[in-house]
Design an enzyme around this catalytic site. Structure first.
Site, short mmCIF file in Angstrom:
data_model
loop_
_atom_site.label_atom_id
_atom_site.label_comp_id
_atom_site.label_asym_id
_atom_site.label_seq_id
_atom_site.Cartn_x
_atom_site.Cartn_y
_atom_site.Cartn_z
N ALA A 256 1.02 -1.36 -0.16
CA ALA A 256 -0.25 0.28 -0.07
C ALA A 256 0.83 1.41 0.17
CB ALA A 256 -0.93 -0.11 0.96
N LEU A 257 1.72 0.97 -1.15
CA LEU A 257 3.16 1.94 -1.27
C LEU A 257 2.45 3.90 -1.14
CD1 LEU A 257 5.40 0.15 -3.20
CD2 LEU A 257 5.05 0.08 -0.99
N HIS A 258 2.94 4.65 -0.45
CA HIS A 258 2.66 6.14 -0.90
C HIS A 258 4.15 6.41 -1.00
CE1 HIS A 258 3.92 6.20 3.46
NE2 HIS A 258 2.81 4.87 3.77
N GLY B 3 11.65 4.13 7.45
CA GLY B 3 11.32 5.79 8.25
C GLY B 3 11.38 6.09 9.61
N SER C 289 0.18 3.96 5.27
CA SER C 289 -0.98 2.76 4.58
C SER C 289 -2.08 2.88 5.09
CB SER C 289 -0.06 1.36 4.68
OG SER C 289 1.35 1.89 3.79
N HIS D 219 7.05 5.41 1.79
CA HIS D 219 7.64 4.34 1.11
C HIS D 219 8.30 5.03 0.28
CE1 HIS D 219 4.36 2.32 3.02
NE2 HIS D 219 4.99 1.71 3.40
P1 AMP Z 1 5.18 -0.48 6.54
O1 AMP Z 1 4.71 -0.06 5.57
O2 AMP Z 1 4.27 0.63 6.58
O3 AMP Z 1 6.15 -1.05 6.79
O4 AMP Z 1 6.73 0.73 6.45
C1 AMP Z 1 7.64 0.69 5.58
C2 AMP Z 1 8.80 1.33 5.73
O5 AMP Z 1 8.52 3.03 5.25
C3 AMP Z 1 9.08 1.90 7.32
O6 AMP Z 1 10.92 1.58 7.09
C4 AMP Z 1 8.44 2.93 7.46
O7 AMP Z 1 8.97 3.50 8.79
C5 AMP Z 1 9.02 3.96 6.15
N1 AMP Z 1 7.67 5.07 6.10
C6 AMP Z 1 6.48 4.90 6.41
N2 AMP Z 1 5.37 5.87 6.21
C7 AMP Z 1 6.42 7.00 5.69
C8 AMP Z 1 6.75 7.61 5.77
N3 AMP Z 1 5.21 8.64 6.02
N4 AMP Z 1 7.88 8.83 5.57
C9 AMP Z 1 9.02 8.20 5.66
N5 AMP Z 1 8.64 6.92 5.32
C10 AMP Z 1 7.68 6.06 6.25
#
Ligand code: AMP
Length: 278
Positions: free
Chosen positions: A31-33, A147, A186, A36
């Site tokens: 659910a990339l934004h 992040g 996400s 990510h």
């Molecule tokens: P997740 O898919 O939520 O496990 O996140 C994957 C990586 O993306 C993790 O290292 C998170 O800390 C990073 N991440 C999630 N949201 C953000 C954001 N808004 N800004 C920067 N990094 C993010």
């Protein structure tokens, strides 16, 4: 972009095509934004080969319901990764990473895990560390990007790498936000426009605390923020000031140390976390 759904093929590919290349790795749950993608972009700048993983890791979820409602947008994710020059996507099924019935390993992260997320989500960091440990061992990257939005998680991963003598360098990157200040997540996909407006008060209150940190008592700052958040239909798990290196909760300030304000809160049943370095 090459897509792998099993670790043996990925490892074989890297044995042949990864030699003498700087490898950057970005583990995600999809659910990339833009948050990510900022990690992917940094990796592509620094490294010759960028690998992203998408895997919704069951052992880090506290409830089946939370796991089931986690957003999934794989087709869109693939397009975004291609557009941002990601070289490899590893998106396996559970059976490629876990044996049947396998649970999270137990780690000891001491003070880093005995507060905040560690209390509200008791087995969460064991689950996170278990999967990141497995992924880092498969990919053997030079750099892995995380992040700072998940500040406590990033600190835990740095500790994991130290404890297990993993060679990958862990890089923490700044939080990417919506225009209204809400940290990209996400889980934001589960919020309505009105919910997002309410959720923007989280960052507003973090900023107010940052601005007034040196002049006011911590208790008064936290009390004021809690009141404002509750008035905006936000339910708080915790809002605390911690010493960044140890994650110990602080009530008094030592000017030589670095602090962060950390929050976890619910907006319309969706759990959001955020923080600011003070
Ligand atoms: P997740 O898919 O939520 O496990 O996140 C994957 C990586 O993306 C993790 O290292 C998170 O800390 C990073 N991440 C999630 N949201 C953000 C954001 N808004 N800004 C920067 N990094 C993010």
């Amino acid at each position: 972009m090459i897509i792998f759904d099993n670790q043996n093929d990925l490892k074989l590919h890297l044995e042949i095509n990864g030699v003498n290349k700087k490898i950057g790795f970005v583990p995600t749950m999809g659910a990339l934004h833009e948050g990510h993608i900022s990690l992917i972009i940094e990796s592509t700048k620094k490294c010759e080969l960028t690998i992203c993983s998408i895997f919704i890791n069951p052992t880090q979820f506290d409830s089946k319901e939370d796991l089931e409602k986690y957003p999934k947008t794989i087709e869109q994710d693939i397009l975004l990764l291609k557009k941002n020059n990601c070289d490899i996507l590893y998106s396996p099924n559970k059976s490629d990473l876990y044996k049947s019935g396998e649970k999270a390993k137990k780690y000891n992260f001491k003070s880093l895990e005995s507060v905040l997320e560690g209390i509200y989500r008791p087995n969460h960091f064991n689950g996170v560390a278990t999967i990141v440990d497995k992924l880092l061992n498969i990919v053997k990257a030079d750099y892995a990007y995380f992040g700072l939005k998940d500040l406590q998680q990033t600190m835990i991963i740095k500790e994991l790498v130290k404890l297990n003598k993993i060679k990958t360098r862990i890089i923490g990157l700044p939080t990417i936000r919506e225009i209204n200040g809400l940290a990209k997540s996400s889980r934001n996909k589960l919020l309505s426009v009105e919910n997002k407006e309410n959720a923007s008060h989280i960052y507003k209150q973090l900023l107010i605390i940052k601005e007034n940190f040196k002049q006011n008592s911590i208790d008064a700052l936290l009390k004021n923020a809690k009141e404002k958040l509750i008035n905006n239909n936000i339910t708080i798990d915790y809002i605390e000031i911690i010493e960044t290196n140890t994650f110990k909760i602080s009530r008094n300030i030592n000017s030589k140390k670095e602090y962060a304000i950390c929050i976890a809160a619910y907006v319309n049943g969706v759990r959001l976390i955020d923080n600011l370095i003070l």
